[in-house]
Design an enzyme around this catalytic site. Sequence first.
Site, PDB file in Angstrom:
ATOM      1  N   ASP A 288       0.766  -1.474  -0.246  1.00 44.86           N
ATOM      2  CA  ASP A 288       0.048  -0.138  -0.490  1.00 44.86           C
ATOM      3  C   ASP A 288       0.589   1.239   0.091  1.00 44.86           C
ATOM      4  O   ASP A 288       0.592   2.283   0.825  1.00 44.86           O
ATOM      5  CB  ASP A 288      -0.689  -0.066   1.265  1.00 44.86           C
ATOM      6  CG  ASP A 288      -1.494  -1.384   1.275  1.00 44.86           C
ATOM      7  OD1 ASP A 288      -2.102  -1.901   0.366  1.00 44.86           O
ATOM      8  OD2 ASP A 288      -2.206  -1.551   2.317  1.00 44.86           O
TER       9      ASP A 288
ATOM     10  N   ASN B 112      -5.417 -10.399  -3.663  1.00 42.32           N
ATOM     11  CA  ASN B 112      -5.108  -9.897  -2.692  1.00 42.32           C
ATOM     12  C   ASN B 112      -4.762  -8.303  -2.668  1.00 42.32           C
ATOM     13  O   ASN B 112      -4.694  -7.405  -2.062  1.00 42.32           O
ATOM     14  CB  ASN B 112      -4.198 -10.450  -2.149  1.00 42.32           C
ATOM     15  CG  ASN B 112      -2.997 -10.999  -2.501  1.00 42.32           C
ATOM     16  OD1 ASN B 112      -2.784 -10.659  -3.898  1.00 42.32           O
ATOM     17  ND2 ASN B 112      -2.356 -11.816  -2.220  1.00 42.32           N
TER      18      ASN B 112
ATOM     19  N   LYS C  61       2.603  10.396  -0.456  1.00 42.20           N
ATOM     20  CA  LYS C  61       1.616  10.271   0.704  1.00 42.20           C
ATOM     21  C   LYS C  61       2.707  11.653   1.399  1.00 42.20           C
ATOM     22  O   LYS C  61       2.392  11.440   2.897  1.00 42.20           O
ATOM     23  CB  LYS C  61       1.306   9.600   1.196  1.00 42.20           C
ATOM     24  CG  LYS C  61       0.281   8.264   0.125  1.00 42.20           C
ATOM     25  CD  LYS C  61      -0.603   7.490   1.239  1.00 42.20           C
ATOM     26  CE  LYS C  61      -1.936   8.418   1.063  1.00 42.20           C
ATOM     27  NZ  LYS C  61      -2.344   6.654   1.222  1.00 42.20           N
ATOM     28  N   LEU C  62       3.000  12.425   0.467  1.00 44.09           N
ATOM     29  CA  LEU C  62       3.768  13.681   1.813  1.00 44.09           C
ATOM     30  C   LEU C  62       3.083  14.269   2.482  1.00 44.09           C
ATOM     31  O   LEU C  62       3.597  14.749   3.842  1.00 44.09           O
ATOM     32  CB  LEU C  62       5.339  14.645   1.204  1.00 44.09           C
ATOM     33  CG  LEU C  62       6.138  14.607   1.821  1.00 44.09           C
ATOM     34  CD1 LEU C  62       7.055  14.107   2.771  1.00 44.09           C
ATOM     35  CD2 LEU C  62       6.667  16.435   1.078  1.00 44.09           C
TER      36      LEU C  62
ATOM     37  N   GLY D 165       1.543   3.049  -3.118  1.00 38.00           N
ATOM     38  CA  GLY D 165       1.444   3.700  -3.864  1.00 38.00           C
ATOM     39  C   GLY D 165       1.413   3.528  -4.750  1.00 38.00           C
ATOM     40  O   GLY D 165       2.151   4.040  -5.971  1.00 38.00           O
ATOM     41  N   LYS D 166       1.860   1.945  -4.916  1.00 37.24           N
ATOM     42  CA  LYS D 166       2.818   1.642  -5.956  1.00 37.24           C
ATOM     43  C   LYS D 166       1.732   2.272  -7.355  1.00 37.24           C
ATOM     44  O   LYS D 166       1.988   2.037  -8.864  1.00 37.24           O
ATOM     45  CB  LYS D 166       2.775   0.034  -6.157  1.00 37.24           C
ATOM     46  CG  LYS D 166       3.577  -0.217  -5.389  1.00 37.24           C
ATOM     47  CD  LYS D 166       4.328  -1.111  -4.745  1.00 37.24           C
ATOM     48  CE  LYS D 166       2.605  -2.357  -4.726  1.00 37.24           C
ATOM     49  NZ  LYS D 166       2.872  -2.188  -3.347  1.00 37.24           N
ATOM     50  N   GLY D 167       0.138   2.076  -7.212  1.00 37.11           N
ATOM     51  CA  GLY D 167      -0.634   2.523  -8.352  1.00 37.11           C
ATOM     52  C   GLY D 167      -0.210   3.393  -8.919  1.00 37.11           C
ATOM     53  O   GLY D 167       0.132   3.675 -10.156  1.00 37.11           O
TER      54      GLY D 167
ATOM     55  N   ARG E  45      -6.278   0.253   7.635  1.00 34.35           N
ATOM     56  CA  ARG E  45      -4.555   0.083   7.358  1.00 34.35           C
ATOM     57  C   ARG E  45      -3.571   0.378   9.178  1.00 34.35           C
ATOM     58  O   ARG E  45      -4.581   1.440  10.057  1.00 34.35           O
ATOM     59  CB  ARG E  45      -3.632   0.615   6.686  1.00 34.35           C
ATOM     60  CG  ARG E  45      -4.725  -0.550   5.692  1.00 34.35           C
ATOM     61  CD  ARG E  45      -3.523   0.775   4.583  1.00 34.35           C
ATOM     62  NE  ARG E  45      -4.885   0.541   2.920  1.00 34.35           N
ATOM     63  CZ  ARG E  45      -4.389   1.007   1.812  1.00 34.35           C
ATOM     64  NH1 ARG E  45      -4.055   2.565   2.001  1.00 34.35           N
ATOM     65  NH2 ARG E  45      -5.019   0.960   0.696  1.00 34.35           N
TER      66      ARG E  45
ATOM     67  N   GLY F  98     -11.198  -3.334   2.402  1.00 31.08           N
ATOM     68  CA  GLY F  98     -11.757  -1.961   3.789  1.00 31.08           C
ATOM     69  C   GLY F  98     -11.836  -1.996   4.973  1.00 31.08           C
ATOM     70  O   GLY F  98     -11.690  -1.068   5.732  1.00 31.08           O
TER      71      GLY F  98
ATOM     72  N   GLY G 168      -4.237  -4.669  -4.214  1.00 27.73           N
ATOM     73  CA  GLY G 168      -5.141  -3.972  -4.480  1.00 27.73           C
ATOM     74  C   GLY G 168      -5.060  -2.183  -5.503  1.00 27.73           C
ATOM     75  O   GLY G 168      -4.062  -1.364  -5.263  1.00 27.73           O
ATOM     76  N   HIS G 169      -4.743  -1.810  -6.399  1.00 26.24           N
ATOM     77  CA  HIS G 169      -3.480  -1.068  -6.660  1.00 26.24           C
ATOM     78  C   HIS G 169      -4.821   0.141  -7.134  1.00 26.24           C
ATOM     79  O   HIS G 169      -5.530   0.283  -8.023  1.00 26.24           O
ATOM     80  CB  HIS G 169      -2.758  -1.705  -7.974  1.00 26.24           C
ATOM     81  CG  HIS G 169      -1.728  -2.265  -7.466  1.00 26.24           C
ATOM     82  ND1 HIS G 169      -0.931  -2.762  -8.214  1.00 26.24           N
ATOM     83  CD2 HIS G 169      -1.371  -2.048  -6.219  1.00 26.24           C
ATOM     84  CE1 HIS G 169      -0.117  -3.734  -7.498  1.00 26.24           C
ATOM     85  NE2 HIS G 169       0.146  -3.386  -6.304  1.00 26.24           N
TER      86      HIS G 169
ATOM     87  N   THR H 235      -6.003 -12.035   3.658  1.00 28.74           N
ATOM     88  CA  THR H 235      -6.993 -10.669   3.040  1.00 28.74           C
ATOM     89  C   THR H 235      -8.758 -11.864   2.159  1.00 28.74           C
ATOM     90  O   THR H 235      -9.281 -11.993   1.678  1.00 28.74           O
ATOM     91  CB  THR H 235      -6.959 -10.696   1.046  1.00 28.74           C
ATOM     92  OG1 THR H 235      -6.354 -11.402   0.527  1.00 28.74           O
ATOM     93  CG2 THR H 235      -6.138  -9.251   1.057  1.00 28.74           C
TER      94      THR H 235
ATOM     95  N   GLN I 175       2.270  -6.443  -3.492  1.00 31.51           N
ATOM     96  CA  GLN I 175       2.300  -5.961  -1.273  1.00 31.51           C
ATOM     97  C   GLN I 175       3.447  -5.513  -1.787  1.00 31.51           C
ATOM     98  O   GLN I 175       4.095  -4.185  -2.156  1.00 31.51           O
ATOM     99  CB  GLN I 175       2.067  -8.040  -1.443  1.00 31.51           C
ATOM    100  CG  GLN I 175       1.147  -8.324  -0.880  1.00 31.51           C
ATOM    101  CD  GLN I 175       0.709  -9.335  -2.227  1.00 31.51           C
ATOM    102  OE1 GLN I 175       1.849  -9.294  -3.193  1.00 31.51           O
ATOM    103  NE2 GLN I 175      -0.757  -8.747  -2.679  1.00 31.51           N
TER     104      GLN I 175
HETATM  105  P1  IMP Z   1      -2.638 -13.044   1.895  1.00 35.15           P
HETATM  106  O1  IMP Z   1      -1.541 -11.648   1.538  1.00 35.15           O
HETATM  107  O2  IMP Z   1      -4.191 -12.432   1.873  1.00 35.15           O
HETATM  108  O3  IMP Z   1      -2.776 -14.337   2.008  1.00 35.15           O
HETATM  109  O4  IMP Z   1      -2.616 -11.685   3.398  1.00 35.15           O
HETATM  110  C1  IMP Z   1      -0.836 -12.048   3.994  1.00 35.15           C
HETATM  111  C2  IMP Z   1      -0.740 -10.768   4.892  1.00 35.15           C
HETATM  112  O5  IMP Z   1      -0.605  -9.802   3.122  1.00 35.15           O
HETATM  113  C3  IMP Z   1      -1.931 -10.324   5.192  1.00 35.15           C
HETATM  114  O6  IMP Z   1      -1.353  -9.359   6.768  1.00 35.15           O
HETATM  115  C4  IMP Z   1      -2.221  -9.035   4.313  1.00 35.15           C
HETATM  116  O7  IMP Z   1      -3.412  -8.179   5.077  1.00 35.15           O
HETATM  117  C5  IMP Z   1      -0.992  -8.674   3.783  1.00 35.15           C
HETATM  118  N1  IMP Z   1      -1.250  -7.830   2.096  1.00 35.15           N
HETATM  119  C6  IMP Z   1      -1.818  -9.421   1.181  1.00 35.15           C
HETATM  120  N2  IMP Z   1      -1.725  -8.512   0.400  1.00 35.15           N
HETATM  121  C7  IMP Z   1      -1.987  -7.349   0.599  1.00 35.15           C
HETATM  122  C8  IMP Z   1      -1.997  -5.764   0.111  1.00 35.15           C
HETATM  123  O8  IMP Z   1      -1.923  -5.780  -1.250  1.00 35.15           O
HETATM  124  N3  IMP Z   1      -1.484  -5.017   0.694  1.00 35.15           N
HETATM  125  C9  IMP Z   1      -1.740  -4.417   2.172  1.00 35.15           C
HETATM  126  N4  IMP Z   1      -1.158  -5.786   2.461  1.00 35.15           N
HETATM  127  C10 IMP Z   1      -1.268  -6.758   1.936  1.00 35.15           C
END
Ligand code: IMP
Length: 424
Positions: A13, A38, A329-330, A15-17, A303, A300, A40-41, A127, A222
Site C-alpha cells: 500500500d 489480494n 503521501k508526503l 502507492g505503487k498503483g 490500516r 476495506g 489493490g492498486h 485477505t 504487496q
Molecule cells: P494474503 O496475501 O491474503 O495471504 O495475506 C497475508 C498478509 O499480507 C496479510 O497481512 C494481508 O493484510 C497482507 N496483504 C496481502 N495483500 C496486500 C496488499 O496488497 N497490501 C497490503 N497488505 C497486503
Amino acid sequence: MTNIVIVGAQWGDEGKGKVIDLFAPKVDFIVRYQGGNNAGHTVVIGEDEFILHLVPSGILHKGKICVIGNGVVIDPKALLDEIETLEKKGIEIDGRLLVSEEAHVIFPYHKRLDEIKEEKKGKIGTTKKGIGPCYADKVARLGIRVIDLLDEATLKEKLHNNLEEKNAILTKIYMQEAFDFETIYREYLNYAKCIKKYVCDTAATLNDAIRKKKRILFEGAQGTLLDVDHGTYPFVTSSNSTAGGASTGTGVGPTKIDKVIGVVKAYTTRVGEGPFPTEFTKDLMGRIRQKGKEFGATTGRPRRCGWFDSLIVKHSIMINGIDEIVVTKLDVLDDLDSLKICTAYRFEGKVYNGFSSDVKVLTGCEPIYEELPGWKKDTTKITSYLKLPSNAKNYLKRIQVLLKTKIVLVSVGSDRRQTFSKGA
Ligand code: IMP
C-alpha cells in the site's frame, strides 16, 4: 534496454498503483509477477478512481500490453469481473491482456481453507482470497494451472484428486461441508472458455519482446516486508513480492532487468497482524488514517499507521537491490508539529541498527527515533521540489541520507499531477 521493476519497500500500500501509472507511458509491457487479487492498486485519473486487483495498472494506458505472469495466482471469477468492470468504463482489453498458461488457479476450497485458518488462534490477518492455500498447493505440486483449466480431461482428473483430499480435510478436521465436484467443474469449465483468448506462453512473449527492444515494467504487488522469504515471517503473504520474484514470476532472466525502483510512503502502514515497531498510539493513528484514507483497497480494513522506519526500508533496499526511491503521501504529514524517523531498535538492552528476522525482537523492541520539526503547510498544490517548505525538504533529505539511496520522485496527492521529481 530499460526494463524496470517497481516494488513496495514497506508492508504494501505504498502507492505503487500511482507510480506504475506514471511510468507506464514510457514502456511497452506492464507485467504482474506474483500475488493475486489480494492486491489493490489504486489509480486516480481526474474524477475517476480505478482499483485494480489482478489486471496490471498499465491497462489504463491505451496500446500498452499487460501481462499476468506465471507467478501470479488467479481467481478466474475475480479476473473476469475485473475485465467486465474495466470494459464498462470503456477500456479495451482484448489484444492487450495476456495471461500465463503456467499461472496457478484459485478454487473455492482455497478460499474456504484461508477463511477457516483466519478464524483460528495465530491468524495472519489475510485477505481471505485463498492466496496462501493456492500457493501451498503449487509448492506441494498439487496445483491446477491455467493450462490445466483449458483441458477438460486434465481439469477433471486434477480437480477430482484435489477435491478428494480437500473434502477430507474440510469434513474430518474442520467439520465443514464438502464441496461438490460437478458444481466446481462446470463453473471452472465456463471460466476457461471466457479466459482462453488471453492465455499464452507469456515467458516466450516477453523474451521475444525484449529481443525486439521493447521495454518492460514489472509491477510488484504487496511489499518487501510481506515477502515470504524476506518479510516479517510468518506475518507475510505467500509469494516473493521482492524484485527477485520478477524473474521467477515471469520467466525473464535477471540479466534482462536494468533497474529496481522502490516505493515508500512518507510514513509506514500495514494491514493485518504482525510486528510493527513504529506503530502510532491511538490519537495519531486516527488522524493519519483519516487524512491518508488508510483503509484497505481490497478488504476495506483500517490500516495500521506509524512513523517512518528507516530500518525496514534499508532492509528492502538491500534485498531488492533498489536503485532509486519514490516517496508518496508526503502531504498526509502536513499538519504535524514534529515528525519522527526510526533509526534503531532497542530490545532487551541491545541496540539493533538493522532489521531483525526475529519476530520477537520486532514485536518487543522499543524504536529509537530522531525528531524533526514539521512544516505545517499544505503541500498538495506544490508542483516542484524547490517550492516545498524547507522542513519538508529537510525531512526528505534526512530520509535520503539514512537510506543512502536517491529519492527521485515525490508525491503529494493521489492525482497524476500531484507528483514532482526531487532533483539533486
Ligand atoms: P494474503 O496475501 O491474503 O495471504 O495475506 C497475508 C498478509 O499480507 C496479510 O497481512 C494481508 O493484510 C497482507 N496483504 C496481502 N495483500 C496486500 C496488499 O496488497 N497490501 C497490503 N497488505 C497486503
